[in-house]
Design a protein around this motif. Structure first.
Motif, PDB file in Angstrom:
ATOM      1  N   ALA A  99      25.123  43.260  50.503  1.00  0.00           N
ATOM      2  CA  ALA A  99      26.227  43.021  49.563  1.00  0.00           C
ATOM      3  C   ALA A  99      27.347  42.249  50.255  1.00  0.00           C
ATOM      4  CB  ALA A  99      26.739  44.357  49.019  1.00  0.00           C
ATOM      5  N   ASP A 100      27.606  42.580  51.515  1.00  0.00           N
ATOM      6  CA  ASP A 100      28.668  41.871  52.242  1.00  0.00           C
ATOM      7  C   ASP A 100      28.280  40.405  52.498  1.00  0.00           C
ATOM      8  OD1 ASP A 100      31.285  42.011  53.454  1.00  0.00           O
ATOM      9  OD2 ASP A 100      30.233  41.595  55.331  1.00  0.00           O
ATOM     10  N   ASP A 101      27.001  40.190  52.811  1.00  0.00           N
ATOM     11  CA  ASP A 101      26.521  38.808  53.000  1.00  0.00           C
ATOM     12  C   ASP A 101      26.751  37.985  51.733  1.00  0.00           C
ATOM     13  OD1 ASP A 101      25.550  39.617  55.457  1.00  0.00           O
ATOM     14  OD2 ASP A 101      23.436  39.665  54.838  1.00  0.00           O
ATOM     15  N   LEU A 102      26.422  38.603  50.585  1.00  0.00           N
ATOM     16  CA  LEU A 102      26.557  37.890  49.311  1.00  0.00           C
ATOM     17  C   LEU A 102      28.023  37.582  49.006  1.00  0.00           C
ATOM     18  CD1 LEU A 102      23.870  40.011  47.491  1.00  0.00           C
ATOM     19  CD2 LEU A 102      23.748  37.529  47.720  1.00  0.00           C
ATOM     20  N   LEU A 103      28.905  38.516  49.381  1.00  0.00           N
ATOM     21  CA  LEU A 103      30.345  38.293  49.171  1.00  0.00           C
ATOM     22  C   LEU A 103      30.849  37.145  50.053  1.00  0.00           C
ATOM     23  CD1 LEU A 103      33.067  39.019  47.923  1.00  0.00           C
ATOM     24  CD2 LEU A 103      33.333  40.779  49.696  1.00  0.00           C
ATOM     25  N   VAL A 104      30.418  37.130  51.301  1.00  0.00           N
ATOM     26  CA  VAL A 104      30.825  36.053  52.216  1.00  0.00           C
ATOM     27  C   VAL A 104      30.339  34.709  51.676  1.00  0.00           C
ATOM     28  CG1 VAL A 104      30.444  35.068  54.517  1.00  0.00           C
ATOM     29  CG2 VAL A 104      30.924  37.523  54.262  1.00  0.00           C
ATOM     30  N   SER A 105      29.078  34.679  51.270  1.00  0.00           N
ATOM     31  CA  SER A 105      28.481  33.443  50.761  1.00  0.00           C
ATOM     32  C   SER A 105      29.213  32.960  49.501  1.00  0.00           C
ATOM     33  CB  SER A 105      26.999  33.697  50.464  1.00  0.00           C
ATOM     34  OG  SER A 105      26.358  32.519  50.072  1.00  0.00           O
ATOM     35  N   ALA A 106      29.454  33.899  48.568  1.00  0.00           N
ATOM     36  CA  ALA A 106      30.157  33.540  47.316  1.00  0.00           C
ATOM     37  C   ALA A 106      31.582  33.096  47.617  1.00  0.00           C
ATOM     38  CB  ALA A 106      30.147  34.720  46.348  1.00  0.00           C
ATOM     39  N   ALA A 110      33.421  29.684  46.683  1.00  0.00           N
ATOM     40  CA  ALA A 110      34.670  29.643  45.910  1.00  0.00           C
ATOM     41  C   ALA A 110      35.713  28.778  46.621  1.00  0.00           C
ATOM     42  CB  ALA A 110      35.189  31.067  45.688  1.00  0.00           C
ATOM     43  N   ILE A 111      35.737  28.840  47.948  1.00  0.00           N
ATOM     44  CA  ILE A 111      36.652  27.982  48.719  1.00  0.00           C
ATOM     45  C   ILE A 111      36.311  26.513  48.453  1.00  0.00           C
ATOM     46  CG2 ILE A 111      37.261  27.211  51.060  1.00  0.00           C
ATOM     47  CD1 ILE A 111      36.739  30.151  51.965  1.00  0.00           C
ATOM     48  N   GLU A 112      35.015  26.217  48.527  1.00  0.00           N
ATOM     49  CA  GLU A 112      34.578  24.829  48.297  1.00  0.00           C
ATOM     50  C   GLU A 112      35.009  24.356  46.909  1.00  0.00           C
ATOM     51  OE1 GLU A 112      30.337  24.306  48.338  1.00  0.00           O
ATOM     52  OE2 GLU A 112      30.468  22.119  48.347  1.00  0.00           O
ATOM     53  N   ALA A 113      34.855  25.231  45.917  1.00  0.00           N
ATOM     54  CA  ALA A 113      35.233  24.869  44.538  1.00  0.00           C
ATOM     55  C   ALA A 113      36.733  24.602  44.438  1.00  0.00           C
ATOM     56  CB  ALA A 113      34.814  25.988  43.582  1.00  0.00           C
ATOM     57  N   ALA A 114      37.525  25.518  44.999  1.00  0.00           N
ATOM     58  CA  ALA A 114      38.990  25.360  44.919  1.00  0.00           C
ATOM     59  C   ALA A 114      39.410  24.044  45.571  1.00  0.00           C
ATOM     60  CB  ALA A 114      39.678  26.541  45.594  1.00  0.00           C
ATOM     61  N   ARG A 115      38.790  23.726  46.701  1.00  0.00           N
ATOM     62  CA  ARG A 115      39.140  22.490  47.414  1.00  0.00           C
ATOM     63  C   ARG A 115      38.689  21.252  46.646  1.00  0.00           C
ATOM     64  NH1 ARG A 115      40.429  23.917  52.989  1.00  0.00           N
ATOM     65  NH2 ARG A 115      40.613  21.698  53.337  1.00  0.00           N
ATOM     66  N   ALA A 116      37.753  21.416  45.725  1.00  0.00           N
ATOM     67  CA  ALA A 116      37.196  20.287  44.973  1.00  0.00           C
ATOM     68  C   ALA A 116      37.896  20.073  43.635  1.00  0.00           C
ATOM     69  CB  ALA A 116      35.704  20.528  44.743  1.00  0.00           C
ATOM     70  N   GLY A 117      38.971  20.803  43.382  1.00  0.00           N
ATOM     71  CA  GLY A 117      39.666  20.647  42.103  1.00  0.00           C
ATOM     72  C   GLY A 117      39.008  21.391  40.961  1.00  0.00           C
ATOM     73  N   VAL A 118      38.013  22.222  41.297  1.00  0.00           N
ATOM     74  CA  VAL A 118      37.353  23.027  40.270  1.00  0.00           C
ATOM     75  C   VAL A 118      38.233  24.248  40.007  1.00  0.00           C
ATOM     76  CG1 VAL A 118      35.340  24.488  39.783  1.00  0.00           C
ATOM     77  CG2 VAL A 118      35.039  22.246  40.873  1.00  0.00           C
ATOM     78  N   ALA A 134      34.796  37.247  44.606  1.00  0.00           N
ATOM     79  CA  ALA A 134      35.129  35.975  45.275  1.00  0.00           C
ATOM     80  C   ALA A 134      36.053  35.135  44.394  1.00  0.00           C
ATOM     81  CB  ALA A 134      33.850  35.206  45.604  1.00  0.00           C
ATOM     82  N   LEU A 135      35.736  35.043  43.100  1.00  0.00           N
ATOM     83  CA  LEU A 135      36.588  34.269  42.189  1.00  0.00           C
ATOM     84  C   LEU A 135      37.978  34.897  42.105  1.00  0.00           C
ATOM     85  CD1 LEU A 135      34.233  33.422  39.173  1.00  0.00           C
ATOM     86  CD2 LEU A 135      34.822  31.991  41.108  1.00  0.00           C
ATOM     87  N   ALA A 439      44.476  31.977  50.216  1.00  0.00           N
ATOM     88  CA  ALA A 439      44.095  33.331  49.803  1.00  0.00           C
ATOM     89  C   ALA A 439      43.116  34.001  50.763  1.00  0.00           C
ATOM     90  CB  ALA A 439      43.482  33.272  48.409  1.00  0.00           C
ATOM     91  N   VAL A 440      42.408  33.216  51.554  1.00  0.00           N
ATOM     92  CA  VAL A 440      41.388  33.773  52.460  1.00  0.00           C
ATOM     93  C   VAL A 440      41.456  33.059  53.810  1.00  0.00           C
ATOM     94  CG1 VAL A 440      39.726  34.506  50.695  1.00  0.00           C
ATOM     95  CG2 VAL A 440      39.689  32.143  51.502  1.00  0.00           C
ATOM     96  N   ASP A 441      40.788  33.654  54.775  1.00  0.00           N
ATOM     97  CA  ASP A 441      40.699  33.031  56.094  1.00  0.00           C
ATOM     98  C   ASP A 441      39.401  32.209  56.114  1.00  0.00           C
ATOM     99  OD1 ASP A 441      40.261  32.382  58.739  1.00  0.00           O
ATOM    100  OD2 ASP A 441      41.009  34.299  59.520  1.00  0.00           O
TER     101      ASP A 441
END
Ligand SMILES: [Zn+2]
Length: 462
Positions: A99-106, A110-118, A134-135, A439-441
């Motif tokens: 579950a923690d792996d999935l949270l890290v991955s998601a 989410a970081i990639e999306a935020a940086r992409a204007g999504v 994550a969202l 919001a995250v490191d």
């Protein structure tokens, strides 16, 4: 407190571009859009910030993602021209993730999306709780569709009970921005009775529903001819399959899925009857041109989706088949592929295709308002106009690869990418700015992701 964001261009999408435009925001909402001088005069007390040679657009909508699979970027490239082997390796690797792996991955997705204007995602997830988290942490908007699998009709009821329990638990994580949906994965991984039961559940609980549809040749031969790798895979598990001999879209209609006005991802192998059926059912489509191409599945008839008046948004699909979440690039591919005149892949690509002209404005519409419509959120997002939620992206247009700019929509679609986004805002809150997501490191999450990836590389695929 009202804030005004101005730039050389503002593209409201539901209205013509505004040169030297501005958007005024109070709390979570847009309160004015127009010429900079007019907006500033209307709110003389407001803080005003000018972004120079840039375009302010509604936040980009990624209508089909799998954030939890971000760790698998580039992981499946040896298998990607064999869809069955690709799905098998993905499934085995995903089962090895905690579950923690999935949270890290998601979270990395989410970081990639935020940086992409999504600003909004339609995310299909086997671990919806982690994807919602994550969202929520990043401050993104979205619908997270809890996936359901189960090709054995005998287990349909059991699988439905499991899904209902998952949805009940997920309700606690819903916020104003992040909602729950359901996703029967695909016609070859979910039995017909289970499809019908999930559709009823979605209707009863007013849950949005998405599923993969008409994506591959393997799926087409499964549905129409009753042969191919998906049939062999079921046989190996002792599951009987009798092909209905109809297209995926007609099959989904037969089993009640289209009554839920679903969001259908891909829709490559669709003919005119299928498109009419989709149009009449008011279903939406998540067009994923890059994923479709990278997996060798073909070219979906984007021009025909538009001609039929179907609500079509753009999706990256997972970065395992893309490899980026970049909706501007997705829009560029959507436009360019639609202009390639060939008869390959899609049943629709006949020489007499009635509407083949796709412009940058069509793709930009799909990347914003179209995606919002396909997700049923167009009363809140997808346009810059007073009363809408303040979800926007600011894209720099002063780069060497972009100048001189002739037309802002063309510059966005043909010259720009996620890397040109300089600010992302959701519900009035800046979630990406000055090349930082606060919001995250990010560094810590990316190193954790690297360790998870190293672990996946050791997973036995037998
Ligand atoms: Zn997908």
């Amino acid at each position: 407190m009202t804030s005004i964001y101005s730039s050389r261009w503002v593209l409201p999408i539901t209205d013509s571009p505004i040169e030297k435009g501005a958007v005024a925001i109070a709390d979570q909402s847009i309160v004015a859009v127009g010429a900079r001088a007019d907006v500033v005069a209307k709110f003389p007390e407001a803080r005003v910030e000018d972004f120079g040679d840039a375009a302010i657009i509604p936040g980009l909508v990624n209508a089909h993602s799998h954030l939890e699979l971000t760790v698998m970027r580039g992981f499946l490239e040896a298998e990607e021209l064999d869809f069955f082997a690709w799905l098998r390796k993905l499934t085995i690797a995903r089962l090895a993730m905690t579950a923690d792996d999935l949270l890290v991955s998601a979270s990395c997705g989410a970081i990639e999306a935020a940086r992409a204007g999504v600003t909004c995602l339609g995310d299909a997830s086997s671990a919806a709780r982690q994807s919602m988290q994550a969202l929520n942490t990043l401050g993104l908007r979205g619908i997270v569709f809890q996936e359901s699998f189960g090709p054995d009709p005998k287990l349909a009821n059991e699988n439905l009970i499991k899904l209902r329990d998952q949805i009940d638990a997920l309700r606690a994580f819903e916020t104003d921005l992040v909602k729950t949906g359901v996703s029967p994965h695909a016609p070859y991984t979910v039995s017909a009775p289970q499809l019908a039961m999930i559709s009823r559940l979605a209707s009863d609980q007013k849950l949005p529903l998405m599923m993969h549809a008409a994506e591959s040749e393997a799926e087409r031969s499964f549905m129409v001819e009753g042969r191919g790798p998906f049939v062999d895979g079921l046989k190996a598990r002792g599951i009987e399959w009798t092909a209905p001999g109809i297209s995926t879209i007609q099959y989904l209609q037969r089993h009640g899925v289209l009554e839920t006005r679903p969001l259908l991802a891909h829709c490559i192998n669709v003919d005119d009857d299928d498109l009419t059926t989709i149009e009449e059912s008011a279903a939406g489509i998540a067009h994923c041109p890059k994923s479709n191409a990278k997996l060798g599945h073909g070219r979906a008839p984007f021009a025909k989706f538009i001609a039929h008046g179907i609500n079509v948004g753009l999706g990256s699909d997972s970065v395992a088949s893309n490899n980026t979440c970049d909706i501007l690039e997705e829009a560029r591919f959507a436009t360019l592929f639609a202009r390639v005149s060939s008869m390959d892949f899609s049943l629709c690509n006949k020489p007499n295709e009635s509407q083949t002209e796709v412009y940058a404005t069509d793709a930009l519409f799909a990347a914003t308002r179209g995606g919002a419509r396909a997700l049923g959120l167009d009363d809140q997002i997808g346009a810059l106009k007073p009363g809408m939620q303040a979800d926007l992206a600011i894209v720099n247009l002063s780069g060497a690869h972009q100048t001189p700019v002739n037309d802002p929509a063309n510059a966005l679609i043909f010259s720009s990418s996620a890397r040109d986004v300089i600010l992302t805002m959701v519900a009035g809150k800046e979630i990406f700015r000055d090349n930082r997501v606060d919001a995250v490191d990010q560094d810590a999450l990316q190193s954790k992701q690297g360790r998870i990836r190293a672990k996946l590389a050791t997973v036995s695929l037998l």
